[in-house]
Design a protein around this motif. Structure first.
Motif, PDB file in Angstrom:
ATOM      1  N   UNK A 199      46.269  36.610  51.179  1.00 44.82           N
ATOM      2  CA  UNK A 199      45.453  37.669  51.767  1.00 44.82           C
ATOM      3  C   UNK A 199      44.831  38.595  50.720  1.00 44.82           C
ATOM      4  N   UNK A 200      45.012  38.296  49.437  1.00 47.08           N
ATOM      5  CA  UNK A 200      44.494  39.144  48.364  1.00 47.08           C
ATOM      6  C   UNK A 200      43.005  38.883  48.147  1.00 47.08           C
ATOM      7  N   UNK A 201      42.123  39.797  48.581  1.00 45.31           N
ATOM      8  CA  UNK A 201      40.683  39.570  48.439  1.00 45.31           C
ATOM      9  C   UNK A 201      40.197  39.615  46.990  1.00 45.31           C
ATOM     10  N   UNK A 202      41.003  40.139  46.079  1.00 43.50           N
ATOM     11  CA  UNK A 202      40.622  40.127  44.669  1.00 43.50           C
ATOM     12  C   UNK A 202      40.817  38.748  44.052  1.00 43.50           C
ATOM     13  N   UNK A 203      41.680  37.942  44.653  1.00 43.24           N
ATOM     14  CA  UNK A 203      41.954  36.602  44.144  1.00 43.24           C
ATOM     15  C   UNK A 203      41.230  35.532  44.952  1.00 43.24           C
ATOM     16  N   UNK A 204      41.253  35.657  46.284  1.00 46.62           N
ATOM     17  CA  UNK A 204      40.736  34.581  47.138  1.00 46.62           C
ATOM     18  C   UNK A 204      39.682  35.118  48.100  1.00 46.62           C
ATOM     19  N   UNK A 205      38.534  34.463  48.094  1.00 44.11           N
ATOM     20  CA  UNK A 205      37.484  34.753  49.066  1.00 44.11           C
ATOM     21  C   UNK A 205      37.479  33.608  50.081  1.00 44.11           C
ATOM     22  N   UNK A 206      37.842  33.929  51.303  1.00 46.79           N
ATOM     23  CA  UNK A 206      37.887  32.938  52.374  1.00 46.79           C
ATOM     24  C   UNK A 206      36.544  32.893  53.073  1.00 46.79           C
ATOM     25  N   UNK A 207      36.010  31.710  53.266  1.00 45.46           N
ATOM     26  CA  UNK A 207      34.764  31.529  54.014  1.00 45.46           C
ATOM     27  C   UNK A 207      35.061  30.630  55.204  1.00 45.46           C
ATOM     28  N   UNK A 233      43.763  43.190  38.069  1.00 44.75           N
ATOM     29  CA  UNK A 233      43.131  42.151  38.872  1.00 44.75           C
ATOM     30  C   UNK A 233      43.110  40.841  38.094  1.00 44.75           C
ATOM     31  N   UNK A 234      43.220  39.725  38.808  1.00 43.79           N
ATOM     32  CA  UNK A 234      43.229  38.431  38.124  1.00 43.79           C
ATOM     33  C   UNK A 234      41.860  38.099  37.546  1.00 43.79           C
ATOM     34  N   UNK A 235      41.846  37.307  36.466  1.00 47.80           N
ATOM     35  CA  UNK A 235      40.597  36.868  35.859  1.00 47.80           C
ATOM     36  C   UNK A 235      40.005  35.713  36.643  1.00 47.80           C
ATOM     37  N   UNK A 236      40.794  35.130  37.506  1.00 46.08           N
ATOM     38  CA  UNK A 236      40.385  33.979  38.299  1.00 46.08           C
ATOM     39  C   UNK A 236      40.048  34.415  39.712  1.00 46.08           C
ATOM     40  N   UNK A 237      38.968  33.901  40.256  1.00 44.97           N
ATOM     41  CA  UNK A 237      38.620  34.155  41.660  1.00 44.97           C
ATOM     42  C   UNK A 237      38.444  32.801  42.325  1.00 44.97           C
ATOM     43  N   UNK A 238      39.110  32.597  43.433  1.00 46.93           N
ATOM     44  CA  UNK A 238      39.078  31.333  44.157  1.00 46.93           C
ATOM     45  C   UNK A 238      38.249  31.529  45.426  1.00 46.93           C
ATOM     46  N   UNK A 239      37.301  30.646  45.658  1.00 41.71           N
ATOM     47  CA  UNK A 239      36.535  30.662  46.901  1.00 41.71           C
ATOM     48  C   UNK A 239      36.977  29.453  47.713  1.00 41.71           C
ATOM     49  N   UNK A 240      37.456  29.713  48.926  1.00 43.49           N
ATOM     50  CA  UNK A 240      37.919  28.651  49.810  1.00 43.49           C
ATOM     51  C   UNK A 240      36.888  28.505  50.928  1.00 43.49           C
ATOM     52  N   UNK A 241      36.227  27.376  50.946  1.00 42.49           N
ATOM     53  CA  UNK A 241      35.171  27.118  51.917  1.00 42.49           C
ATOM     54  C   UNK A 241      35.747  26.699  53.261  1.00 42.49           C
TER      55      UNK A 241
END
Length: 66
Positions: free
Chosen positions: A45-53, A2-10
């Motif tokens: 679409x990778x939920x481990x990398x990007x959390x879409x809000x 899993x990536x060490x980076x997590x991106x949250x897109x508002x």
């Protein structure tokens, strides 16, 4: 791995921009490239990398209900 980076897109703002001034997936890929990720290895679409809000990677317009 899993990536060490997590991106949250508002959610999109009133002009339809997300994550600063990303107006579509290509802009988001450019921001991620600048953050050190290889766009060829990024799956939006990778939920481990990007959390879409406020909608997933297909949503780039503001919510008209709001």
């Amino acid at each position: 791995m899993s990536p060490a980076l997590r991106v949250i897109v508002y959610p999109p703002d009133a002009q339809g921009g997300r994550l600063g001034r990303a107006l579509g997936p290509q802009d988001l890929f450019e921001f991620l490239r600048r953050a050190g990720l290889d766009p060829d290895d990024v799956n939006l679409d990778d939920p481990l990398l990007i959390e879409w809000r406020g909608g997933g990677p297909a949503v780039w317009t503001p919510d008209a209900s709001g």
